[in-house]
Enzyme design. Structure first.
Site, PDB file in Angstrom:
ATOM      1  N   GLY A  10       0.833  -1.208   0.000  1.00  0.00           N
ATOM      2  CA  GLY A  10       0.000   0.000   0.000  1.00  0.00           C
ATOM      3  C   GLY A  10       0.864   1.252   0.000  1.00  0.00           C
ATOM      4  O   GLY A  10       1.992   1.225   0.479  1.00  0.00           O
ATOM      5  N   ASP A 133       0.947   1.609   9.392  1.00  0.00           N
ATOM      6  CA  ASP A 133       0.545   0.798  10.550  1.00  0.00           C
ATOM      7  C   ASP A 133       1.621   0.712  11.635  1.00  0.00           C
ATOM      8  O   ASP A 133       1.328   0.314  12.759  1.00  0.00           O
ATOM      9  CB  ASP A 133       0.194  -0.626  10.108  1.00  0.00           C
ATOM     10  CG  ASP A 133      -1.049  -0.673   9.235  1.00  0.00           C
ATOM     11  OD1 ASP A 133      -1.734   0.357   9.131  1.00  0.00           O
ATOM     12  OD2 ASP A 133      -1.326  -1.734   8.657  1.00  0.00           O
ATOM     13  N   ARG A 168     -23.411  13.755  21.355  1.00  0.00           N
ATOM     14  CA  ARG A 168     -23.438  12.423  20.729  1.00  0.00           C
ATOM     15  C   ARG A 168     -22.236  11.566  21.117  1.00  0.00           C
ATOM     16  O   ARG A 168     -21.194  12.085  21.530  1.00  0.00           O
ATOM     17  CB  ARG A 168     -23.399  12.570  19.202  1.00  0.00           C
ATOM     18  CG  ARG A 168     -24.708  12.983  18.606  1.00  0.00           C
ATOM     19  CD  ARG A 168     -24.548  13.242  17.130  1.00  0.00           C
ATOM     20  NE  ARG A 168     -25.853  13.458  16.518  1.00  0.00           N
ATOM     21  CZ  ARG A 168     -26.040  14.049  15.352  1.00  0.00           C
ATOM     22  NH1 ARG A 168     -25.021  14.490  14.651  1.00  0.00           N
ATOM     23  NH2 ARG A 168     -27.259  14.195  14.867  1.00  0.00           N
ATOM     24  N   MET A 175      -7.228   2.811  10.402  1.00  0.00           N
ATOM     25  CA  MET A 175      -6.587   1.625   9.858  1.00  0.00           C
ATOM     26  C   MET A 175      -5.752   0.968  10.960  1.00  0.00           C
ATOM     27  O   MET A 175      -5.625   1.515  12.057  1.00  0.00           O
ATOM     28  CB  MET A 175      -5.725   1.979   8.652  1.00  0.00           C
ATOM     29  CG  MET A 175      -6.554   2.161   7.394  1.00  0.00           C
ATOM     30  SD  MET A 175      -5.517   2.331   5.939  1.00  0.00           S
ATOM     31  CE  MET A 175      -6.751   2.223   4.644  1.00  0.00           C
ATOM     32  N   GLU A 228      -9.387  -0.714  12.905  1.00  0.00           N
ATOM     33  CA  GLU A 228     -10.213  -1.595  12.064  1.00  0.00           C
ATOM     34  C   GLU A 228     -10.104  -3.065  12.476  1.00  0.00           C
ATOM     35  O   GLU A 228     -11.034  -3.849  12.269  1.00  0.00           O
ATOM     36  CB  GLU A 228      -9.820  -1.443  10.589  1.00  0.00           C
ATOM     37  CG  GLU A 228      -8.377  -1.845  10.302  1.00  0.00           C
ATOM     38  CD  GLU A 228      -7.955  -1.679   8.857  1.00  0.00           C
ATOM     39  OE1 GLU A 228      -8.787  -1.368   7.996  1.00  0.00           O
ATOM     40  OE2 GLU A 228      -6.751  -1.863   8.592  1.00  0.00           O
ATOM     41  N   GLN A 280      -6.240   8.347   5.626  1.00  0.00           N
ATOM     42  CA  GLN A 280      -5.039   8.248   6.478  1.00  0.00           C
ATOM     43  C   GLN A 280      -3.771   7.956   5.687  1.00  0.00           C
ATOM     44  O   GLN A 280      -2.670   8.117   6.184  1.00  0.00           O
ATOM     45  CB  GLN A 280      -5.218   7.115   7.503  1.00  0.00           C
ATOM     46  CG  GLN A 280      -6.291   7.380   8.511  1.00  0.00           C
ATOM     47  CD  GLN A 280      -6.799   6.074   9.123  1.00  0.00           C
ATOM     48  OE1 GLN A 280      -6.368   5.685  10.188  1.00  0.00           O
ATOM     49  NE2 GLN A 280      -7.717   5.401   8.449  1.00  0.00           N
TER      50      GLN A 280
HETATM   51  O1  F6P Z   1      -0.972  -2.036   5.577  1.00  0.00           O
HETATM   52  C1  F6P Z   1      -1.471  -0.752   5.545  1.00  0.00           C
HETATM   53  C2  F6P Z   1      -2.942  -0.728   5.376  1.00  0.00           C
HETATM   54  O2  F6P Z   1      -3.167   0.630   5.275  1.00  0.00           O
HETATM   55  C3  F6P Z   1      -3.794  -1.378   6.464  1.00  0.00           C
HETATM   56  O3  F6P Z   1      -3.912  -0.654   7.641  1.00  0.00           O
HETATM   57  C4  F6P Z   1      -5.120  -1.525   5.746  1.00  0.00           C
HETATM   58  O4  F6P Z   1      -5.886  -2.533   6.315  1.00  0.00           O
HETATM   59  C5  F6P Z   1      -4.695  -1.885   4.366  1.00  0.00           C
HETATM   60  O5  F6P Z   1      -3.415  -1.307   4.180  1.00  0.00           O
HETATM   61  C6  F6P Z   1      -5.641  -1.459   3.294  1.00  0.00           C
HETATM   62  O6  F6P Z   1      -5.166  -1.861   2.057  1.00  0.00           O
HETATM   63  P1  F6P Z   1      -5.873  -1.539   0.672  1.00  0.00           P
HETATM   64  O7  F6P Z   1      -5.269  -0.286   0.151  1.00  0.00           O
HETATM   65  O8  F6P Z   1      -5.573  -2.712  -0.183  1.00  0.00           O
HETATM   66  O9  F6P Z   1      -7.329  -1.363   0.946  1.00  0.00           O
END
Ligand code: F6P
Length: 356
Positions: A10, A133, A168, A175, A228, A280
């Site tokens: 990513g 991450d 609220r 992520m 997540e 993010q």
């Molecule tokens: O590894 C980094 C990350 O941003 C994770 O936190 C997230 O779950 C994942 O990549 C999302 O990946 P994609 O861009 O394939 O949706």
């Protein structure tokens, strides 16, 4: 000397800063020829390269994303587009054709595992740890994390004012698949009342109890920051998609919505949720990440220069060091349960969803 650079997995703020630092250091210190490989390891199979010179990398320090493009579905040892075949020999043949003396791989755990395997079959590789991450082993920081945390903190600041105005419960989902670093750091920086991370499965009742207590005390609003990959004690992670052709097929997302639905029956206030998602990962790196990415890029260039291949640069404390790729490949760095950030959060009265 001819050196290739690729960005895998990513994207992440700071990738361009690393590309710039590696290229400029190698060009200045060794007069090297530098080639960018497009779209991660895929570029070595599809023969897509781009010459990197000071003119190309000169203005990219603060640019988000990666000028090389990236890909998170190309493992040459198990190439889905070829029915899962091992096409690493083809990749190595192209490396030979290009005349590469070394390859700098900027990526996360998946890319480092591939880099390690390539290094074992004779490719001189150096790794640079990338991921928002912050879950790569043996480095205290990966670049991109600070930028992601800044975005989460700003989102929480904004959610707080609207939560306060309406009385609220506001949930922000960050992520962080298996490691809760972003939610923990972002939650502390954004003054969340509740932080939920994968390392500490939560009790929905304990979270509801915090919201009810705050309703009774007159605060009226509660800010929840959830990773997540966080999940209740009795349930698994919420998977939003399974990508059959990806080396890491699970895509998460949606636990914030599930929690909102559950809490709504347990508290009086309205409950709303916001999924921060790829926001993010986008945009310019923070100054901290620009410096870290520059340091990492420079350190990677030194390893190349000294022909110390099969290593990944790391930050340990305030020291730039390097470790064997084999030590990093396929391992995650989770939040230790005695981490000072967790201890501080607890002592300040933040809830980690565990109950009293
Ligand atoms: O590894 C980094 C990350 O941003 C994770 O936190 C997230 O779950 C994942 O990549 C999302 O990946 P994609 O861009 O394939 O949706």
């Amino acid at each position: 000397m001819h050196i290739g650079i690729l960005t895998g997995g990513g994207d992440c703020p700071g990738l361009n800063a690393v590309i710039r630092a590696v290229s400029l250091a190698l060009i200045t210190e060794c007069g090297a020829r530098v080639s960018g490989i497009r779209r991660g390891f895929l570029g070595l199979l599809e023969h897509q390269v781009l010459a990197l010179d000071p003119g190309v990398v000169g203005g990219i320090l603060a640019q988000g994303g990666t000028i090389l493009g990236t890909h998170n579905r190309c493992d040459p040892f198990h190439y889905f587009a070829a029915g899962g075949a091992d096409v690493s020999a083809e990749l190595m043949a192209y490396v030979l054709e290009l005349g590469l003396d070394g390859l700098v791989v900027i990526g996360g755990d998946g890319s480092m595992a591939i880099a390690d395997k390539l290094s074992r079959i004779g490719l001189p590789v150096v790794g640079v740890p990338k991921t928002i991450d912050n879950d790569l082993c043996l480095t205290d920081r990966s670049f991109g994390f600070d930028s992601a945390v800044a975005i989460v903190a700003e989102a929480l600041d904004r959610l707080e004012t609207t939560a306060r105005s309406h009385g609220r419960v506001m949930i922000a989902e960050t992520m962080g698949r298996y490691a809760g670093w972003i939610a923990l750091a972002g939650g502390i920086a954004g003054a969340a009342d509740v932080i939920l991370i994968p390392e500490l499965p939560y009790s929905v009742e304990a979270v509801a109890e915090v919201c009810r207590r705050r309703e009774q005390q007159g605060a009226g609003h509660t800010l929840i920051c959830i990773a997540e990959g966080a999940h209740p004690r009795e349930a698994a992670m919420v998977v939003s998609q399974t990508l059959a052709d990806s080396p890491d097929p699970l895509r998460l997302g949606g636990v914030g919505a599930v929690l909102a639905h559950q809490l709504q029956t347990m508290v009086s206030s309205e409950v709303r949720q916001t999924l921060l998602g790829h926001v993010q990962r986008g945009g310019a790196p923070t100054a901290f990440d620009r410096i870290l990415a520059t340091q990492f890029g420079w350190a990677a260039a030194q390893l190349v220069k000294d022909r110390r291949f099969g290593r990944m640069v790391v930050l340990q404390g305030s020291e730039m060091r390097d470790v064997a790729l084999a030590e990093v490949a396929g391992r995650n760095r989770l939040v230790p349960l005695d981490h000072p950030w967790l201890l501080a959060a607890r002592s300040l009265g933040l809830s980690l969803g565990q109950g009293s």
